[in-house]
Write a protein that holds these residues in place. Structure first.
Motif, PDB file in Angstrom:
ATOM      1  N   ASP A   1       0.826  -1.218   0.000  1.00 44.24           N
ATOM      2  CA  ASP A   1       0.000   0.000   0.000  1.00 44.24           C
ATOM      3  C   ASP A   1       0.853   1.257   0.000  1.00 44.24           C
ATOM      4  OD1 ASP A   1       0.782   0.442   2.700  1.00 44.24           O
ATOM      5  OD2 ASP A   1      -0.892  -0.761   3.426  1.00 44.24           O
ATOM      6  N   GLY A   2       2.177   1.111   0.162  1.00 39.36           N
ATOM      7  CA  GLY A   2       3.065   2.271   0.117  1.00 39.36           C
ATOM      8  C   GLY A   2       3.013   3.150   1.343  1.00 39.36           C
ATOM      9  N   ILE A   3       2.308   2.721   2.372  1.00 38.19           N
ATOM     10  CA  ILE A   3       2.165   3.512   3.601  1.00 38.19           C
ATOM     11  C   ILE A   3       2.554   2.697   4.838  1.00 38.19           C
ATOM     12  CG2 ILE A   3       0.467   4.610   5.140  1.00 38.19           C
ATOM     13  CD1 ILE A   3      -1.004   5.531   2.624  1.00 38.19           C
ATOM     14  N   HIS A   4       2.063   1.466   4.907  1.00 35.22           N
ATOM     15  CA  HIS A   4       2.351   0.617   6.061  1.00 35.22           C
ATOM     16  C   HIS A   4       3.573  -0.259   5.788  1.00 35.22           C
ATOM     17  CE1 HIS A   4      -1.970   1.657   6.330  1.00 35.22           C
ATOM     18  NE2 HIS A   4      -1.680   1.783   7.621  1.00 35.22           N
ATOM     19  N   PHE A   5       4.205  -0.685   6.892  1.00 31.86           N
ATOM     20  CA  PHE A   5       5.448  -1.426   6.774  1.00 31.86           C
ATOM     21  C   PHE A   5       5.212  -2.911   6.483  1.00 31.86           C
ATOM     22  CE2 PHE A   5       7.132   1.849   9.971  1.00 31.86           C
ATOM     23  CZ  PHE A   5       7.641   2.658   8.972  1.00 31.86           C
ATOM     24  N   THR A   6       6.243  -3.541   5.931  1.00 36.89           N
ATOM     25  CA  THR A   6       6.319  -4.998   5.917  1.00 36.89           C
ATOM     26  C   THR A   6       6.717  -5.477   7.314  1.00 36.89           C
ATOM     27  OG1 THR A   6       8.673  -4.940   5.384  1.00 36.89           O
ATOM     28  CG2 THR A   6       7.136  -4.985   3.521  1.00 36.89           C
ATOM     29  N   GLY A   7       6.791  -6.791   7.508  1.00 38.60           N
ATOM     30  CA  GLY A   7       7.284  -7.303   8.774  1.00 38.60           C
ATOM     31  C   GLY A   7       8.699  -6.803   9.066  1.00 38.60           C
ATOM     32  N   ARG A   8       9.530  -6.773   8.045  1.00 37.36           N
ATOM     33  CA  ARG A   8      10.913  -6.322   8.250  1.00 37.36           C
ATOM     34  C   ARG A   8      10.976  -4.820   8.529  1.00 37.36           C
ATOM     35  NH1 ARG A   8      14.687 -10.208   4.375  1.00 37.36           N
ATOM     36  NH2 ARG A   8      13.609 -12.137   4.963  1.00 37.36           N
ATOM     37  N   GLY A   9      10.093  -4.065   7.880  1.00 32.66           N
ATOM     38  CA  GLY A   9      10.022  -2.636   8.197  1.00 32.66           C
ATOM     39  C   GLY A   9       9.602  -2.424   9.640  1.00 32.66           C
ATOM     40  N   ASN A  10       8.627  -3.216  10.104  1.00 34.84           N
ATOM     41  CA  ASN A  10       8.198  -3.120  11.498  1.00 34.84           C
ATOM     42  C   ASN A  10       9.322  -3.517  12.450  1.00 34.84           C
ATOM     43  OD1 ASN A  10       5.512  -2.149  11.447  1.00 34.84           O
ATOM     44  ND2 ASN A  10       4.768  -4.150  10.756  1.00 34.84           N
ATOM     45  N   ALA A  11      10.113  -4.503  12.067  1.00 37.34           N
ATOM     46  CA  ALA A  11      11.218  -4.938  12.926  1.00 37.34           C
ATOM     47  C   ALA A  11      12.285  -3.851  13.044  1.00 37.34           C
ATOM     48  CB  ALA A  11      11.826  -6.228  12.382  1.00 37.34           C
ATOM     49  N   LEU A  12      12.564  -3.176  11.935  1.00 42.40           N
ATOM     50  CA  LEU A  12      13.522  -2.068  11.996  1.00 42.40           C
ATOM     51  C   LEU A  12      13.005  -0.968  12.908  1.00 42.40           C
ATOM     52  CD1 LEU A  12      14.454  -1.966   8.198  1.00 42.40           C
ATOM     53  CD2 LEU A  12      16.034  -2.517  10.064  1.00 42.40           C
ATOM     54  N   LEU A  13      11.709  -0.678  12.804  1.00 41.93           N
ATOM     55  CA  LEU A  13      11.104   0.326  13.685  1.00 41.93           C
ATOM     56  C   LEU A  13      11.186  -0.120  15.144  1.00 41.93           C
ATOM     57  CD1 LEU A  13       9.328   2.888  14.159  1.00 41.93           C
ATOM     58  CD2 LEU A  13       7.351   1.386  13.878  1.00 41.93           C
ATOM     59  N   ALA A  14      10.853  -1.397  15.393  1.00 36.75           N
ATOM     60  CA  ALA A  14      10.874  -1.908  16.767  1.00 36.75           C
ATOM     61  C   ALA A  14      12.274  -1.799  17.366  1.00 36.75           C
ATOM     62  CB  ALA A  14      10.397  -3.361  16.780  1.00 36.75           C
ATOM     63  N   ASN A  15      13.296  -2.055  16.570  1.00 41.91           N
ATOM     64  CA  ASN A  15      14.662  -1.924  17.080  1.00 41.91           C
ATOM     65  C   ASN A  15      14.994  -0.479  17.439  1.00 41.91           C
ATOM     66  OD1 ASN A  15      15.530  -4.568  17.167  1.00 41.91           O
ATOM     67  ND2 ASN A  15      16.315  -4.567  15.077  1.00 41.91           N
ATOM     68  N   SER A  16      14.450   0.451  16.656  1.00 46.53           N
ATOM     69  CA  SER A  16      14.662   1.858  16.982  1.00 46.53           C
ATOM     70  C   SER A  16      14.000   2.189  18.319  1.00 46.53           C
ATOM     71  CB  SER A  16      14.082   2.738  15.863  1.00 46.53           C
ATOM     72  OG  SER A  16      14.148   4.110  16.210  1.00 46.53           O
ATOM     73  N   VAL A  17      12.802   1.660  18.541  1.00 42.15           N
ATOM     74  CA  VAL A  17      12.091   1.890  19.814  1.00 42.15           C
ATOM     75  C   VAL A  17      12.850   1.224  20.968  1.00 42.15           C
ATOM     76  CG1 VAL A  17       9.941   1.457  21.075  1.00 42.15           C
ATOM     77  CG2 VAL A  17       9.867   2.111  18.653  1.00 42.15           C
ATOM     78  N   ILE A  18      13.356   0.033  20.727  1.00 44.45           N
ATOM     79  CA  ILE A  18      14.139  -0.659  21.766  1.00 44.45           C
ATOM     80  C   ILE A  18      15.362   0.176  22.155  1.00 44.45           C
ATOM     81  CG2 ILE A  18      15.707  -2.619  22.101  1.00 44.45           C
ATOM     82  CD1 ILE A  18      13.612  -4.373  20.753  1.00 44.45           C
ATOM     83  N   GLY A  19      15.993   0.788  21.176  1.00 43.82           N
ATOM     84  CA  GLY A  19      17.131   1.649  21.477  1.00 43.82           C
ATOM     85  C   GLY A  19      16.740   2.794  22.411  1.00 43.82           C
TER      86      GLY A  19
END
Length: 438
Positions: free
Chosen positions: A396-414
């Protein structure tokens, strides 16, 4: 180009490779992760490929954070899972070869799943049998929606998981799952509803397309954050990224009209005595613009075209060349400015309120800006915001894939590790979903 590098899990490609630094044992620090609540909208809920389906939910960033919290005493993180993978309430987008009436050969493009959906009964309320839920992401919700009594009656996603759907405010439902830690990513739809509709706010039926007033945003966000911290819970708020960097606004460039000499000459003759001019090669599309004496003009650098503009209309009817493209399919310079100003104001409120409530703030806008400019790498795999091949955004060009979500989650974990003195392990990005090729 300099990439962001994340060395998640210890990886040794050669037998002689020996890590000389022992990984730090996971510790909770000053936070209690025993009961995690995720509040937000569609990105939080797990929307992917333009729809709501099981794999999207299982690949949501809250699901990944819930798993990471298990290493430091986290409890069971429950999501309002749907039964199937075809999408609800509409079919998800899939990548396929499509051929329109003016295509000489098939082209690879997203198209809606057209088979029978596998989500029978999904619209029914499941709170009494499965609730309360840790993932309280409500697709389509704005910050101000959280203060509306009976909001679930207008939102089927809320209706299926609220305890008191006919009367409750969303903000009150956040108190039902007892929580010790939360994430809050709200505000995306307060700007995306406007941006994805090309700034079209004319008429009563399009009132939700309007940008949320800054004062209303702050008041509602304050109320939500007050509720989430009322029981002493700690947590993380997340800022709003520059939405115009998403593929939805960049797949079709403003100067995406390619012409040969014959067509360029014919169009110049048709637009004779106007400001519109074409050259051989790439040209800016012609759009409707009621502010112009002629009622039309060409796009300029920095303006955007929606990804969902009908390609058949461009190819068969001459939208953007022979016929001005409807204004609702473009984001003009004035609308770009309004969107950027709104994000700036919303994020200012988010940061100030986070400081006021003494919770961490994860600057998603800063993180995604770096990814957009430089890409990002995790354990030798490269990711970027490029549509499909970049690996971060779904179809959809707006929401993340699973890997996009994982990259985001790692940023939040940081952010969590830094603010609360925790040592949560990073998530292995490469084991999660990405766009499937046909």
């Amino acid at each position: 180009m300099k990439k962001l590098y994340i060395l998640g899990l210890a990886v040794c490609g050669m037998a002689a490779c020996k890590p000389n630094i022992e990984p730090k044992a996971p510790e909770r620090g000053d936070a209690d992760f025993s009961a995690y609540l995720a509040a937000g909208s569609s990105h939080t809920a797990g929307i992917m490929d333009g729809s709501y389906y099981l794999d999207g939910q299982m690949n949501s960033y809250p699901a990944m954070l819930g798993e990471a919290f298990n290493a430091v005493g986290g409890g069971n993180f429950k999501q309002p899972l749907v039964p199937g993978n075809h999408g609800w309430p509409i079919g998800k987008l899939i990548l396929d070869y499509v051929q329109g009436p003016c295509d000489s050969t098939p082209r690879l493009a997203p198209r809606p799943f057209t088979g029978a959906l596998d989500t029978t009964g999904t619209a029914s309320n499941i709170y009494s049998s499965e609730g309360p839920f840790g993932n309280m992401g409500i697709p389509g919700s704005k910050v101000t929606d959280y203060l509306i009594p009976g909001y679930a009656m207008a939102n089927p996603f809320a209706a299926r998981m609220f305890k008191k759907a006919p009367t409750a405010r969303a903000v009150d439902e956040l108190l039902l799952p007892e929580h010790t830690f939360f994430t809050l990513w709200l505000g995306m739809n307060d700007v995306l509803d406007y941006a994805t509709m090309g700034g079209d706010t004319a008429g009563p039926s399009k009132f939700r397309n309007k940008l949320t007033e800054q004062s209303n945003f702050r008041t509602a966000y304050d109320s939500v954050l007050n509720t989430l911290t009322r029981n002493g819970a700690k947590g993380v708020v997340m800022t709003i990224p520059d939405v115009l960097d998403m593929p939805f606004f960049n797949v079709i460039p403003a100067n995406g009209l390619e012409l040969n000499a014959k067509d360029a000459n014919a169009l110049n003759l048709a637009y004779n005595s106007t400001q519109v001019h074409f050259d051989v090669g790439m040209n800016y599309f012609v759009i409707e613009d009621p502010k112009q004496p002629t009622g039309f003009r060409q796009l300029v650098a920095g303006e955007k075209v929606r990804m969902d503009v009908p390609i058949d209309s461009i190819k068969c009817k001459g939208w953007g060349s022979k016929v001005p493209m409807p204004a609702r399919y473009v984001i003009t310079s004035d609308e770009v400015l309004a969107i950027n100003n709104a994000i700036e104001g919303y994020n200012s409120s988010i940061i100030k309120l986070a400081a006021s409530y003494k919770v961490a703030a994860s600057d998603v806008r800063f993180f995604m800006r770096g990814v957009t400019d430089n890409g990002i790498q995790f354990n030798a795999a490269d990711y970027s915001v490029k549509f499909v091949s970049g690996g971060i955004y779904s179809l959809d060009g707006i929401h993340f894939t699973g890997r996009g979500n994982a990259l985001l989650a790692n940023s939040v974990i940081g952010t969590i590790n830094e603010y609360y003195g925790s040592s949560l392990p990073p998530i292995d990005v490469n084991r999660f979903s990405q766009v499937r090729l046909p």
